[in-house]
Scaffold this motif. Structure first.
Motif, PDB file in Angstrom:
ATOM      1  N   ARG B  46       0.803  -1.220   0.000  1.00  0.00           N
ATOM      2  CA  ARG B  46       0.000   0.000   0.000  1.00  0.00           C
ATOM      3  C   ARG B  46       0.839   1.275   0.000  1.00  0.00           C
ATOM      4  NH1 ARG B  46      -5.686   0.331  -0.277  1.00  0.00           N
ATOM      5  NH2 ARG B  46      -6.037  -1.804  -0.984  1.00  0.00           N
ATOM      6  N   LEU B  49       1.513   3.765  -2.911  1.00  0.00           N
ATOM      7  CA  LEU B  49       0.616   4.841  -3.340  1.00  0.00           C
ATOM      8  C   LEU B  49       1.049   6.166  -2.728  1.00  0.00           C
ATOM      9  CD1 LEU B  49      -2.794   2.984  -3.188  1.00  0.00           C
ATOM     10  CD2 LEU B  49      -1.528   3.707  -5.214  1.00  0.00           C
ATOM     11  N   ARG B  50       1.447   6.092  -1.482  1.00  0.00           N
ATOM     12  CA  ARG B  50       1.944   7.305  -0.825  1.00  0.00           C
ATOM     13  C   ARG B  50       3.203   7.799  -1.528  1.00  0.00           C
ATOM     14  NH1 ARG B  50       2.693  10.168   4.540  1.00  0.00           N
ATOM     15  NH2 ARG B  50       1.435   8.591   5.522  1.00  0.00           N
ATOM     16  N   ALA B  53       2.371   9.356  -4.815  1.00  0.00           N
ATOM     17  CA  ALA B  53       1.726  10.653  -4.623  1.00  0.00           C
ATOM     18  C   ALA B  53       2.770  11.717  -4.319  1.00  0.00           C
ATOM     19  CB  ALA B  53       0.712  10.570  -3.491  1.00  0.00           C
ATOM     20  N   ILE B  54       3.701  11.366  -3.454  1.00  0.00           N
ATOM     21  CA  ILE B  54       4.760  12.311  -3.102  1.00  0.00           C
ATOM     22  C   ILE B  54       5.630  12.622  -4.308  1.00  0.00           C
ATOM     23  CG2 ILE B  54       6.879  12.567  -1.751  1.00  0.00           C
ATOM     24  CD1 ILE B  54       5.496  11.111   0.522  1.00  0.00           C
ATOM     25  N   VAL B  57       3.762  15.064  -6.655  1.00  0.00           N
ATOM     26  CA  VAL B  57       3.635  16.420  -6.125  1.00  0.00           C
ATOM     27  C   VAL B  57       5.002  17.103  -6.092  1.00  0.00           C
ATOM     28  CG1 VAL B  57       2.989  17.801  -4.140  1.00  0.00           C
ATOM     29  CG2 VAL B  57       1.614  15.834  -4.777  1.00  0.00           C
ATOM     30  N   ALA B  58       5.995  16.370  -5.672  1.00  0.00           N
ATOM     31  CA  ALA B  58       7.335  16.938  -5.594  1.00  0.00           C
ATOM     32  C   ALA B  58       7.823  17.341  -6.980  1.00  0.00           C
ATOM     33  CB  ALA B  58       8.294  15.929  -4.973  1.00  0.00           C
ATOM     34  N   ARG B  83       5.354   5.958  10.803  1.00  0.00           N
ATOM     35  CA  ARG B  83       5.200   7.392  10.981  1.00  0.00           C
ATOM     36  C   ARG B  83       6.554   8.058  11.202  1.00  0.00           C
ATOM     37  NH1 ARG B  83       3.246   8.768  15.596  1.00  0.00           N
ATOM     38  NH2 ARG B  83       1.054   8.218  15.644  1.00  0.00           N
ATOM     39  N   TRP B  86       8.454   8.457   7.808  1.00  0.00           N
ATOM     40  CA  TRP B  86       7.954   9.559   6.999  1.00  0.00           C
ATOM     41  C   TRP B  86       8.321  10.886   7.640  1.00  0.00           C
ATOM     42  CZ3 TRP B  86       6.908   8.492   2.282  1.00  0.00           C
ATOM     43  CH2 TRP B  86       6.309   7.284   1.926  1.00  0.00           C
ATOM     44  N   ASN B  87       8.351  10.873   8.935  1.00  0.00           N
ATOM     45  CA  ASN B  87       8.686  12.085   9.664  1.00  0.00           C
ATOM     46  C   ASN B  87      10.109  12.544   9.333  1.00  0.00           C
ATOM     47  OD1 ASN B  87       8.165  14.185  11.353  1.00  0.00           O
ATOM     48  ND2 ASN B  87       8.749  13.103  13.214  1.00  0.00           N
ATOM     49  N   LEU B  89      11.758  11.927   6.627  1.00  0.00           N
ATOM     50  CA  LEU B  89      11.759  12.459   5.271  1.00  0.00           C
ATOM     51  C   LEU B  89      11.224  13.887   5.279  1.00  0.00           C
ATOM     52  CD1 LEU B  89      10.607  10.536   2.144  1.00  0.00           C
ATOM     53  CD2 LEU B  89      10.080  12.933   2.447  1.00  0.00           C
ATOM     54  N   SER B  90      10.187  14.071   6.052  1.00  0.00           N
ATOM     55  CA  SER B  90       9.575  15.387   6.139  1.00  0.00           C
ATOM     56  C   SER B  90      10.588  16.444   6.588  1.00  0.00           C
ATOM     57  CB  SER B  90       8.417  15.340   7.137  1.00  0.00           C
ATOM     58  OG  SER B  90       8.004  16.647   7.471  1.00  0.00           O
ATOM     59  N   TRP B  93      13.250  17.376   4.135  1.00  0.00           N
ATOM     60  CA  TRP B  93      12.826  18.244   3.037  1.00  0.00           C
ATOM     61  C   TRP B  93      12.382  19.627   3.477  1.00  0.00           C
ATOM     62  CZ3 TRP B  93       9.552  15.117  -1.017  1.00  0.00           C
ATOM     63  CH2 TRP B  93      10.423  14.622  -1.990  1.00  0.00           C
ATOM     64  N   ARG B  94      12.081  19.758   4.733  1.00  0.00           N
ATOM     65  CA  ARG B  94      11.418  20.955   5.203  1.00  0.00           C
ATOM     66  C   ARG B  94      12.114  22.247   4.765  1.00  0.00           C
ATOM     67  NH1 ARG B  94       7.399  22.538   8.826  1.00  0.00           N
ATOM     68  NH2 ARG B  94       6.683  20.425   8.666  1.00  0.00           N
ATOM     69  N   LEU B  97      11.762  22.859   1.067  1.00  0.00           N
ATOM     70  CA  LEU B  97      10.396  23.239   0.731  1.00  0.00           C
ATOM     71  C   LEU B  97      10.107  24.669   1.181  1.00  0.00           C
ATOM     72  CD1 LEU B  97       8.509  19.931   1.570  1.00  0.00           C
ATOM     73  CD2 LEU B  97       9.033  20.884  -0.670  1.00  0.00           C
TER      74      LEU B  97
END
Lengths: 148, 148
Positions: B46, B49-50, B53-54, B57-58, B83, B86-87, B89-90, B93-94, B97
């Motif tokens: 699954r 898909l995330r 999507a990322i 968008v990226a 979680r 993904w955190n 990665l967030s 990139w922060r 971004l």
DNA sequence: CTACAAGCTCAACTTAACTTGAGGTCAAGC
DNA sequence: GCTTGACCTCAAGTTAAGTTGAGCTTGTAG
């Protein structure tokens, strides 16, 4: 008071930070204009620097040269753009830019916000939804990541 | 409660909105993973898909696949990202971004704000300055519009 | 007046991100 | 048990955005 000097390709390249070959290329694509000296060399008005700056920044955020060129269509040919002219371009882009900003924010925040969802319910994932919106507006003016 | 079904390429393509060939391509580039059935067909978890999507968008905001792949390195191989993953990665990139958001805002507002300058004094033009900052940070991690 | 850096054109090469096509395999329904 | 649509691999083609190079011209500084 010296008249505002025209610029050679080399000078524009230096001041704008893009290669001479890129300037030739932009000109071929209709993004910038020049006139020629008697010796067939390019000379640019000052506004070319603004154009190039915009081109670079726009590209950096994922806007294609084609789209930039399209936006530049609102600028007058063969006349230095006035405040009014730039204003038109600004409003022409505003929506698109706002959309992109929102998208970036969602990407940034989504990566944090989305943490709870674990992608178990993809359909409710903020990122996923954003994607849907993108493909939903699919018909009409298609821009960026055009997959023919 | 049915176990979370694995997805075929076709299903992922359908749900994510990208072509099957693109999924193959992403896999070749190490952006997504799959395992194979006995019949050598791909099956996806699954989380793909995330990821997709990322990726989409990226890309839309001008981040290259190479950069996305690099960011994805922080995600675990062969284990569904938590979680925490993904955190990471967030946060990775922060900054990037945030920078991009600021840039977009300046492009948007600059087109309005800059109207007074008429590009007579390029060096004071907000857009121009932004450009300078960009080339000023030139060394170090160079990303997007890489001119070799 | 002459050297030589800066320009010019045009064709070919490059990288990223895919798509297309050929030729062959898998599996689910009739 | 066979047909048909989804898959597979691998090579080659495509578009965007430039860069590189060859061969030739310009213009400025000594």
């Amino acid at each position: 008071m010296a008249p505002v000097r025209e610029l050679t390709v080399g000078q524009v390249a230096m001041r704008s930070g893009v290669a001479v070959s890129a300037l030739h290329f932009y000109e071929a694509r209709g993004l910038i204009r020049s006139h020629r000296t008697s010796g067939n060399q390019r000379r640019y008005g000052r506004d070319v620097l603004r154009r190039v700056a915009i081109i670079r920044v726009a590209q950096e955020v994922g806007i294609s040269l084609a789209d930039i060129a399209a936006a530049f269509q609102s600028l007058p040919e063969e006349r230095t753009p006035t405040r009014e002219d730039w204003n038109l371009l600004s409003t022409a882009w505003r929506d698109e830019l706002d959309q992109k900003i929102a998208q970036l924010k969602k990407l940034r925040d989504g990566l944090t916000d989305c943490i709870g969802c674990g992608c178990m319910s993809i359909d409710k994932c903020p990122l996923r939804n954003k994607e849907d919106r993108l493909s939903a507006q699919g018909s009409g003016a298609r821009r960026l990541v055009v997959a023919r």
